[in-house]
Design an enzyme around this catalytic site. Structure first.
Site, PDB file in Angstrom:
ATOM      1  N   LYS A  42       0.860  -1.253   0.060  1.00 12.59           N
ATOM      2  CA  LYS A  42      -0.019   0.062   0.070  1.00 12.59           C
ATOM      3  C   LYS A  42       0.760   1.451  -0.010  1.00 12.59           C
ATOM      4  O   LYS A  42       2.143   1.302   0.272  1.00 12.59           O
ATOM      5  CB  LYS A  42      -0.954   0.043   1.168  1.00 12.59           C
ATOM      6  N   TYR A  57      15.793  30.831   6.193  1.00  7.64           N
ATOM      7  CA  TYR A  57      14.911  31.431   6.500  1.00  7.64           C
ATOM      8  C   TYR A  57      14.914  31.604   8.186  1.00  7.64           C
ATOM      9  O   TYR A  57      15.219  30.756   8.798  1.00  7.64           O
ATOM     10  CB  TYR A  57      13.416  30.707   6.340  1.00  7.64           C
TER      11      TYR A  57
HETATM   12  C1  LIG Z   1      -0.508  -1.698   6.904  1.00  3.19           C
HETATM   13  C2  LIG Z   1      -0.985  -2.932   7.541  1.00  3.19           C
HETATM   14  C3  LIG Z   1      -0.318  -3.906   7.762  1.00  3.19           C
HETATM   15  C4  LIG Z   1       1.058  -4.176   7.391  1.00  3.19           C
HETATM   16  O1  LIG Z   1       1.788  -3.712   8.627  1.00  3.19           O
HETATM   17  P1  LIG Z   1       3.330  -3.659   8.873  1.00  3.19           P
HETATM   18  O2  LIG Z   1       3.778  -3.057  10.170  1.00  3.19           O
HETATM   19  O3  LIG Z   1       3.907  -2.773   7.933  1.00  3.19           O
HETATM   20  O4  LIG Z   1       3.872  -4.996   8.677  1.00  3.19           O
HETATM   21  C5  LIG Z   1      -1.003  -5.219   7.956  1.00  3.19           C
HETATM   22  N1  LIG Z   1      -2.448  -5.275   8.015  1.00  3.19           N
HETATM   23  C6  LIG Z   1      -3.071  -4.168   7.844  1.00  3.19           C
HETATM   24  C7  LIG Z   1      -4.320  -4.445   8.307  1.00  3.19           C
HETATM   25  C8  LIG Z   1      -2.423  -3.070   7.581  1.00  3.19           C
HETATM   26  O5  LIG Z   1      -3.166  -1.838   7.402  1.00  3.19           O
END
Ligand SMILES: *Cc1c(COP(=O)(O)O)cnc(C)c1O
Length: 403
Positions: free
Chosen positions: A58, A287
């Site tokens: 993702k 800045y």
């Molecule tokens: C993002 C996510 C994961 C992966 O988690 P990590 O800590 O990056 O391994 C697993 N399950 C769900 C439901 C997630 O949203």
């Protein structure tokens, strides 16, 4: 000496690799080591034994590039992919990943549900009504909706807290034409906190109570709960499959050192020294004049900033690697530039055009996403996700230091 260093920066190549796979200096580039992603997955698979690995790609694979990461993860032994959104699933399908199972973990609008089911990707449900909606989407798409029923055992986000409702959704998924029950899932809230007062164990126990009877009757159902931290922490959380993101990319889910778990960071982030200028005592840079030289020194200007995801929180609060050494970021991080203190002896060292490493190695020095996260008061996830679209992702070799 000053005149020479002040001269216009010599032209540097754009995003490109030389024969050794070493990135040549460019404005700002993230190199992605696909082989490291594959090795991290192989490592996780070895740890998981009989349980499958679902690589979570993702958010453009946590900033690494979804297509590259997905291909590398599959070559490393992952058998599933997971994303958060319908669009992310569609992109993977468009990239030619048309056979691999893809789980869309996020909530879906009606339109997104139709797209997801149409793409043959799996959806998460937790009520009889959602099973019905999935069946309707499947009828329109002329396909079967593949469902994972989610019990909220304590995360407090998606899923139902009511195991009876989840069990009714399972019954509906088994009984409804046009849908298939593929999985049962939950998500841990505190897997990355090793001193979590037993909450992790409570979630695990609640999930066990839910899946036990269903799995006994329907052994082909895929049970999954663990994220990266849970995989590394507790064998009993492995079940049939684990959904790993952060560890796939070689970052430490516990925020300390990926080396502790034999994980290799797959992303390195480089820029270059675009200008070197003398800064006399009392002169300032950036800045707000936040940096005022306390001694005569030389400043390097790197042409990237928070517009690239190098956060403003790193103002006076980070180091970068130049010529194999750590040098401090001084003054305010701007949108497009940062300044570093190269020290009083930098003149004549020919640093204009030198590679600058924000994440990665130079010689024996290393800066990790975990280090930057600590400095900014955030987590490694947010550091790599935050590297903006202005930074090209190119193939690279993480183990090889840039010079
Ligand atoms: C993002 C996510 C994961 C992966 O988690 P990590 O800590 O990056 O391994 C697993 N399950 C769900 C439901 C997630 O949203």
């Amino acid at each position: 000496m000053g005149a020479a260093e002040d001269a216009a920066p010599r032209r540097v190549a754009g995003a490109a690799l030389d024969a050794d796979g070493v990135a040549r200096p460019s404005r700002a580039v993230a190199t992605i080591d696909a082989a490291a992603i594959a090795r991290n997955c192989a490592q996780l698979c070895a740890h998981l034994g009989a349980s499958k690995l679902c690589a979570v790609v993702k958010a453009d694979a946590y900033g690494h590039g979804a297509a590259t990461a997905a291909g590398a993860a599959l070559s490393g032994g992952a058998q599933w992919l997971a994303v958060a959104t319908a669009q992310e699933a569609l992109s993977l399908r468009a990239d030619g990943l048309d056979q691999v199972p893809i789980l869309v973990m996020g909530a879906l609008t009606d339109a997104e549900l139709a797209l997801t089911v149409g793409a043959g990707a799996d959806v998460v449900v937790w009520s009889e009504r959602q099973v019905q909606e999935a069946a309707e989407a499947a009828a329109v798409a002329g396909s079967v909706a593949r469902l994972h029923v989610k019990l909220d055992t304590g995360m407090g986000r998606l899923g139902t807290r009511d195991s009876a409702e989840a069990t009714r959704a399972v019954g509906a998924a088994l009984a409804t034409h046009g849908v298939a029950l593929v999985g049962l899932m939950t998500h841990f809230a505190t897997a990355d906190e090793r001193d979590d007062d037993g909450f992790f164990g409570e979630q695990l126990a609640a999930f066990d109570r839910f899946v036990g009877p269903i799995k006994a009757e329907h052994p082909q159902t895929l049970v999954h709960a663990a994220n990266s931290a849970a995989v590394l922490r507790e064998r009993r959380a492995h079940f049939d499959m684990a959904r790993c993101g952060i560890a796939v990319y070689g970052m430490d889910p516990f925020g300390s050192d990926p080396d502790d778990h034999g994980l290799e960071p797959a992303l390195a982030w480089h820029s270059y020294v675009a200008a070197v200028k003398q800064c006399r005592v009392g002169q300032s840079a950036g800045y707000g004049r936040r940096f005022i030289a306390q001694r005569d020194t030389w400043l390097g200007v790197l042409p990237l900033g928070y517009g690239d995801g190098f956060r403003r929180a790193f103002s006076d609060n980070a180091e970068v690697l130049i010529d194999g050494c750590r040098v401090p970021v001084v003054g305010t991080v701007s949108m497009d530039n940062i300044t570093v203190d190269l020290g009083p002896d930098a003149a004549g060292r020919g640093l204009v055009g030198a590679a600058a490493t924000l994440i990665g190695r130079q010689g024996s020095e290393r800066i990790t996403a975990e280090e930057l996260a600590r400095r900014a008061g955030t987590i490694n996830y947010e550091i790599t996700c935050g590297i903006s679209g202005r930074v090209p992702r190119i193939p690279g070799h993480g183990r090889k230091a840039v010079r």
